[in-house]
Enzyme design. Sequence first.
Site, short mmCIF file in Angstrom:
data_model
loop_
_atom_site.label_atom_id
_atom_site.label_comp_id
_atom_site.label_asym_id
_atom_site.label_seq_id
_atom_site.Cartn_x
_atom_site.Cartn_y
_atom_site.Cartn_z
N HIS A 1 -8.25 4.41 -4.77
CA HIS A 1 -9.04 4.88 -5.92
C HIS A 1 -8.36 4.62 -7.26
CE1 HIS A 1 -11.41 6.89 -2.84
NE2 HIS A 1 -12.35 6.93 -3.74
N GLY A 2 -7.06 4.66 -7.29
CA GLY A 2 -6.42 4.41 -8.58
C GLY A 2 -4.92 4.40 -8.49
#
Lengths: 470, 316
Positions: A323-324
């Site tokens: 996701h990041g």
Amino acid sequence: MLFNSFTYLLFFPLVCILYYVITPKFRWLFLLIASYYFYMNWQPIYALLIFTSTVITYLAAYKLDTVKNLKTRKIFLFASLILNFGILFLFKYYDFFNNSVFEVMDYFGIRMKLPDFDLLLPVGISFYTFQAVGYTIDVYRGQVAHERHFGRYALFVSFFPQLVAGPIERATNLLPQFRKRIAFDYQKAIEGTKLIIWGYFMKIVVADRLAIYVNSIYNNAENHSSTTLVVATIFFAFQIYCDFGGYSNIAIGCAKIMGFDLMTNFRRPYFARSVGEFWQRWHISLSTWFKDYVYIPLGGNKVGKARHYFNLFVTFLVSGLWHGANWTFVIWGGLNGLYLILGRLFRFDSKKIQNTNLRRFQALLKITTVFVLICFSWIFFRANSLGDAILIIKRIFSATGSLFIADIGIFLYSNLAIFMLLLKDLIDETNIRIPLAQHKWFQFLVYASVVTIILTIGVFDGGQFIYFQF
Amino acid sequence: MKRFIIVILIGLSIVFVMDFILGKTLRHFYFTQDSGLQHRTTVSIEKTEADILIFGASKANHHYDPRILEDSLNMSAYNTGRDGQFVFYQTALLKAALKRYTPKLIILDFIGTFAYDQHDYDRLSNLLPYYEDHPELRDIILLRSPFEKYKMISQIYPYNSMLTTIAVGNLEFNKHRDFNINYDGYVPLHGVYNKKLDSVRTSLTYEIDDNKINAFEEFLTLTKQHDIPLVVIYSPIYYLYDRDFSIELCSKLCQKNGIPFIDFSRDKEFLKDINLYEDESHLNQVGVEIFTKKVGRIIKQRGLLSNTAADLKSTN
């Protein structure tokens, strides 16, 4: 080009009309051009990255299909994985790892750092990389045959409705559809239109409205009370669901109108009765990707208990990192992994309860518990930094005070939007049959009203979808 | 396919009817408001004929008390300042006012920056309700997006997200709410700031927005064309800064056009007393009284109002 932009409202109908006008033989080419045009509206140069990824995975799959020697096949598979994940690492994770390594080394008194690149993250890189990599692995496993037609394969990687934020499609589902001669299907088109309208409602009326309150609170967490932070976190839970779920609905709807079936990505996740069930309802295309390509290769649940839990935990840590490039996402992933492990350790058999009312109450209790746990993990997902996340949690348990409402209008619209969303999800979840709702004219009125609500209280300057950054 | 197109057309027709009815209703009630922000914008665009017009954003709205200017200059005054509205909004309001009459003096409170910010374009949605009746505003509104004129096909669109504000603006009780009590557009602030004077902020780097510079220059040109005395003021702030490109540019543009630019940002009188502020960028009512009186005195001293009632009064 954003789905919630006026340009897309012109682009999509035009693409649709031309798509059905063009002779089926050249539709793949038309869709490929449209998809690249769609993507190049952000950073034209980054279309080269999709093309590179397409070429690498196409050639690797070709070799995997033709070469028989297992060792050579493995070399081609790993070469493809390394190159694709290498590009992803360079653009998304390099600076994060560089800084993290520097901080660890600095702790031991070694001050050495490689230069930061500060590269602009290409929109949707994680989505199309995973889709292309999934295809290569499927070919390696012999689950899908190599697509010989380069154009059709390029379309599979870049198909515009799902290019930048999924659903992450499987070759087994999407590629065969590109080979078919698709005739216009009235039922599919109606279904698609309904999904698009509801998707826009979720994004413009719910997600972007809630974002106003959530951003104002999360960006100044140190000034807000426990009540305010709890409300902002609940709002964020609905914001992220509607932002991403809305995008998925629009994507699936657009594809449906053109005759393609994309996989379902969300199934009313906040009605889940366990965290495990939540992950079967939330971002399904990614969850199943991780299941098939990470969790099962690690051994899945066909190993000892300890190893099984380890597999679960690692899968969720990696999912968090997907996701990041930030520790907040890693912790978010780890927390969800932990929930799952604890859920399996303390499983409770609800069949033991005979009383219907008690069972209903228990279901409600489970739904609420899962929602609270998921909301807690969202704090890490949304917080600007790890420090902020810890501060927010501390304040939730200590900072008493009243609810902050800067603009009563925004607050009212937010609650109204959540109410409408939950009502629709509840009707879908419980499968309630309302005789009037089956009537064609009633449906016309309902969907026309949804469009009118979008025009009346939608946020038209809401901007990007959250998941574009992934 | 034919069946699908018919269904879509029927659906669009229902939406069109709903949009028309709701849009017209919202329009009616938007213009019947008699309190609140939107009402003040309507007064600024369509009603005021005050001799002195004050333009700007929140600093303008909360820093200039028209009653004090009326007393010291013996002229009527109206404060058109609106929170969060930058030079596009101010130029649009000036155009609308000039279409109706010629004010005798204009005070423009410079917001302090020509930095690019997409939100400033988004906020132009506040002018959408006037798009239909005020063609002079359209160029500025279209800065939002070239598609704006097509979006205006929807009757609801100009009033998007205004439902509650419009409802409240039509209610009697709203007139008496603290933050809605206005004196010729001026909305006083009553709080007292409680933080230390911020240390020197070095010049910030930001992307300059040419549209903002153009709109600012257009504002200066319009007043010149209509022969209206204009004074540009950078009103007091409670922080220190080193230097700033926008303020320097504003000063240069004013100088080029022969327009006085008065910078209060380093005025010691306003930097020494924290009790004059609500927050670091806004004076409270105590500060406003001192500041507006000072502005009135400067206008008189500099003879910015030649042949005005103020002069006539002093000669008598």
